[in-house]
Design a protein around this motif. Structure first.
Motif, PDB file in Angstrom:
ATOM      1  N   UNK A 195     -29.490  -9.326  32.153  1.00 44.63           N
ATOM      2  CA  UNK A 195     -28.962  -8.019  32.288  1.00 44.63           C
ATOM      3  C   UNK A 195     -29.997  -7.065  33.009  1.00 44.63           C
ATOM      4  N   UNK A 196     -31.148  -7.450  33.040  1.00 42.14           N
ATOM      5  CA  UNK A 196     -32.247  -6.584  33.505  1.00 42.14           C
ATOM      6  C   UNK A 196     -31.898  -6.431  35.281  1.00 42.14           C
ATOM      7  N   UNK A 197     -31.959  -5.165  35.506  1.00 40.80           N
ATOM      8  CA  UNK A 197     -32.163  -4.995  36.978  1.00 40.80           C
ATOM      9  C   UNK A 197     -33.346  -5.430  37.547  1.00 40.80           C
ATOM     10  N   UNK A 198     -33.022  -5.475  39.094  1.00 42.23           N
ATOM     11  CA  UNK A 198     -34.300  -5.983  39.833  1.00 42.23           C
ATOM     12  C   UNK A 198     -35.415  -4.861  39.681  1.00 42.23           C
ATOM     13  N   UNK A 199     -36.670  -5.418  39.187  1.00 43.93           N
ATOM     14  CA  UNK A 199     -38.000  -4.308  38.928  1.00 43.93           C
ATOM     15  C   UNK A 199     -38.751  -4.435  39.944  1.00 43.93           C
ATOM     16  N   UNK A 200     -38.435  -5.002  41.399  1.00 41.94           N
ATOM     17  CA  UNK A 200     -39.345  -5.105  42.257  1.00 41.94           C
ATOM     18  C   UNK A 200     -39.961  -3.681  42.658  1.00 41.94           C
ATOM     19  N   UNK A 201     -41.356  -3.593  42.958  1.00 42.60           N
ATOM     20  CA  UNK A 201     -41.827  -2.119  43.205  1.00 42.60           C
ATOM     21  C   UNK A 201     -42.140  -1.428  41.708  1.00 42.60           C
ATOM     22  N   UNK A 202     -41.734  -1.724  40.597  1.00 40.10           N
ATOM     23  CA  UNK A 202     -42.411  -1.023  39.490  1.00 40.10           C
ATOM     24  C   UNK A 202     -43.216  -1.728  39.039  1.00 40.10           C
ATOM     25  N   UNK A 203     -44.264  -0.829  38.020  1.00 43.96           N
ATOM     26  CA  UNK A 203     -45.452  -1.283  37.407  1.00 43.96           C
ATOM     27  C   UNK A 203     -45.250  -1.071  36.096  1.00 43.96           C
ATOM     28  N   UNK A 204     -45.639  -2.003  35.382  1.00 40.60           N
ATOM     29  CA  UNK A 204     -45.771  -2.114  33.711  1.00 40.60           C
ATOM     30  C   UNK A 204     -46.789  -2.550  33.026  1.00 40.60           C
ATOM     31  N   UNK A 205     -47.118  -1.669  32.067  1.00 42.16           N
ATOM     32  CA  UNK A 205     -48.292  -2.087  31.273  1.00 42.16           C
ATOM     33  C   UNK A 205     -47.564  -2.539  29.871  1.00 42.16           C
ATOM     34  N   UNK A 206     -48.153  -3.818  29.254  1.00 41.10           N
ATOM     35  CA  UNK A 206     -47.941  -4.351  28.152  1.00 41.10           C
ATOM     36  C   UNK A 206     -49.035  -4.683  27.291  1.00 41.10           C
ATOM     37  N   UNK A 207     -49.110  -3.857  26.144  1.00 38.70           N
ATOM     38  CA  UNK A 207     -50.493  -4.120  25.293  1.00 38.70           C
ATOM     39  C   UNK A 207     -50.080  -5.411  24.294  1.00 38.70           C
ATOM     40  N   UNK A 208     -50.889  -6.145  24.072  1.00 33.43           N
ATOM     41  CA  UNK A 208     -50.924  -7.329  23.418  1.00 33.43           C
ATOM     42  C   UNK A 208     -49.991  -8.528  24.076  1.00 33.43           C
ATOM     43  N   UNK A 209     -50.093  -8.354  25.352  1.00 27.41           N
ATOM     44  CA  UNK A 209     -49.475  -9.112  26.368  1.00 27.41           C
ATOM     45  C   UNK A 209     -49.900 -10.747  26.410  1.00 27.41           C
ATOM     46  N   UNK A 210     -50.721 -11.169  25.559  1.00 23.79           N
ATOM     47  CA  UNK A 210     -51.285 -12.715  25.693  1.00 23.79           C
ATOM     48  C   UNK A 210     -50.467 -13.528  24.674  1.00 23.79           C
ATOM     49  N   UNK A 211     -49.691 -13.076  23.939  1.00 24.70           N
ATOM     50  CA  UNK A 211     -49.005 -14.005  22.719  1.00 24.70           C
ATOM     51  C   UNK A 211     -47.939 -13.183  22.365  1.00 24.70           C
ATOM     52  N   UNK A 212     -47.104 -13.890  21.733  1.00 27.09           N
ATOM     53  CA  UNK A 212     -45.815 -13.320  20.696  1.00 27.09           C
ATOM     54  C   UNK A 212     -44.942 -12.539  21.691  1.00 27.09           C
ATOM     55  N   UNK A 213     -44.475 -11.515  21.124  1.00 27.09           N
ATOM     56  CA  UNK A 213     -43.593 -10.547  21.977  1.00 27.09           C
ATOM     57  C   UNK A 213     -44.078  -9.979  23.149  1.00 27.09           C
ATOM     58  N   UNK A 214     -45.440  -9.754  23.179  1.00 29.57           N
ATOM     59  CA  UNK A 214     -46.291  -9.278  24.200  1.00 29.57           C
ATOM     60  C   UNK A 214     -45.979 -10.300  25.261  1.00 29.57           C
ATOM     61  N   UNK A 215     -46.263 -11.369  25.312  1.00 26.17           N
ATOM     62  CA  UNK A 215     -46.178 -12.655  26.116  1.00 26.17           C
ATOM     63  C   UNK A 215     -44.794 -12.555  26.646  1.00 26.17           C
ATOM     64  N   UNK A 216     -43.868 -12.521  25.797  1.00 32.37           N
ATOM     65  CA  UNK A 216     -42.432 -12.863  25.999  1.00 32.37           C
ATOM     66  C   UNK A 216     -42.010 -11.564  27.106  1.00 32.37           C
ATOM     67  N   UNK A 217     -42.329 -10.483  26.634  1.00 31.82           N
ATOM     68  CA  UNK A 217     -41.969  -9.231  27.604  1.00 31.82           C
ATOM     69  C   UNK A 217     -42.719  -9.170  28.697  1.00 31.82           C
ATOM     70  N   UNK A 218     -43.961  -9.781  28.925  1.00 30.17           N
ATOM     71  CA  UNK A 218     -44.865  -9.720  30.260  1.00 30.17           C
ATOM     72  C   UNK A 218     -44.040 -10.742  31.055  1.00 30.17           C
ATOM     73  N   UNK A 219     -43.384 -11.838  30.265  1.00 34.19           N
ATOM     74  CA  UNK A 219     -43.021 -13.030  31.439  1.00 34.19           C
ATOM     75  C   UNK A 219     -41.625 -12.534  31.786  1.00 34.19           C
ATOM     76  N   UNK A 220     -40.827 -11.916  31.118  1.00 37.51           N
ATOM     77  CA  UNK A 220     -39.589 -11.622  31.401  1.00 37.51           C
ATOM     78  C   UNK A 220     -39.636 -10.493  32.541  1.00 37.51           C
TER      79      UNK A 220
END
Length: 309
Positions: free
Chosen positions: A7-32
């Protein structure tokens, strides 16, 4: 139909910073987020884990736009350096996901002398958000998503005279207090956005019972006791997957219908689809938010106030 990453809309052109992005919830969030077209800044502490996370995302989405920024939330000098790196490359920032966290650690201090769990889970994110605020305000509809936990319901109030629990420490009590700080931070930040008349929004999420390394690390570090061992076994038996656990924060971050001040969580508390849940208004809520603001600014030396639009 339950909300999912589809259900996530197209995020092309958006910039996101995710902390703890290398594992667990942060990795899944970054991947999606990367799969939806966002440029994702992976802000994390362990270089080897971060390299592996980048490789995993790139394998899934070869065209993913990724960037790595070293971040140790337990050292305010590193937080400031990370923020300068982000700001130099991105004068506009659409999304900050304050995801990283630790749980039930033995009594320790950060590089700045803060109690470890309050320092990493809250004060580090306070400083990062404050530093990145100009870029968030420059976006047409920036969002800050802060991850809390149901452990907050067991928290005692933050004592301005002893914010680092030097007079009495408990690993789980410290964790609960840090997660309550996350809640109060998200709500207080939204108040300041509204007062300033800016379109930037602050939202909250909690993942429920999710199978990540969080529980296992708490047991390995020796602070969690039998409670940690119990929750590690319970999570292994009935916990959600990291992707399922990440959906509340992904929905808070991307759902066009989500609004500032809202909390997204599993429908049944510990499990279930990502839904909007009521924020329980505890007695003295505003006072506790105000205390958090005073203590956080005093301890870090970094004010966090939003200039009027």
């Amino acid at each position: 139909m339950p909300w999912t990453e589809a259900d996530i809309p197209d995020l092309t052109g958006r910039t996101a910073v995710v902390t703890g992005a290398n594992g667990g919830l942060g990795l899944q969030t970054s991947l999606v987020l990367a799969g939806a077209g966002a440029h994702v800044v992976l802000a994390a502490r362990d270089p080897r884990k971060t390299d592996a996370a980048v490789a995993r995302i790139a394998e899934r989405y070869p065209a993913a736009s990724l960037e790595v920024v070293p971040l140790d939330l337990g050292d305010l000098s590193v937080v400031a350096t990370a923020a300068r790196q982000v700001l130099a490359a991105h004068p506009r920032l659409d999304l900050l996901v304050n995801n990283a966290g630790i749980m039930a650690m033995p009594q320790r201090s950060t590089a700045d002398g803060f109690e470890l769990q309050l320092g990493v889970n809250h004060l580090g994110h306070w400083a990062l958000t404050a530093h990145l605020l100009p870029a968030l305000l420059a976006a047409p509809s920036g969002r800050v998503v802060t991850v809390t936990s149901t452990a907050r319901h067991r928290a005692r109030r933050l004592d301005p005279a002893d914010p680092h629990l030097r007079s009495g420490y408990g690993a789980w009590a410290s964790y609960a207090r840090a997660k309550m700080a996350n809640l109060h931070f998200g709500l207080g930040l939204q108040q300041r956005f509204e007062r300033a008349g800016v379109p930037t929004a602050s939202l909250l999420a909690h993942p429920g019972l999710t199978g990540t390394d969080l529980q296992a690390r708490a047991v390995r570090e020796g602070g969690a006791g039998w409670v940690g061992a119990f929750f590690e076994a319970l999570t292994a038996r009935s916990g959600m997957t990291p992707l399922e656990g990440a959906r509340p924060q992904l929905r808070a971050a991307t759902d066009p219908r989500a609004r500032g001040g809202e909390l997204y969580a599993p429908r049944f508390g510990s499990t279930g689809a990502a839904v909007r849940r009521p924020v329980l208004r505890r007695w003295g809520l505003q006072e506790q938010i105000d205390v958090l603001w005073e203590v956080s600014a005093r301890e870090t030396g970094i004010p966090l106030e939003v200039p009027p639009a």
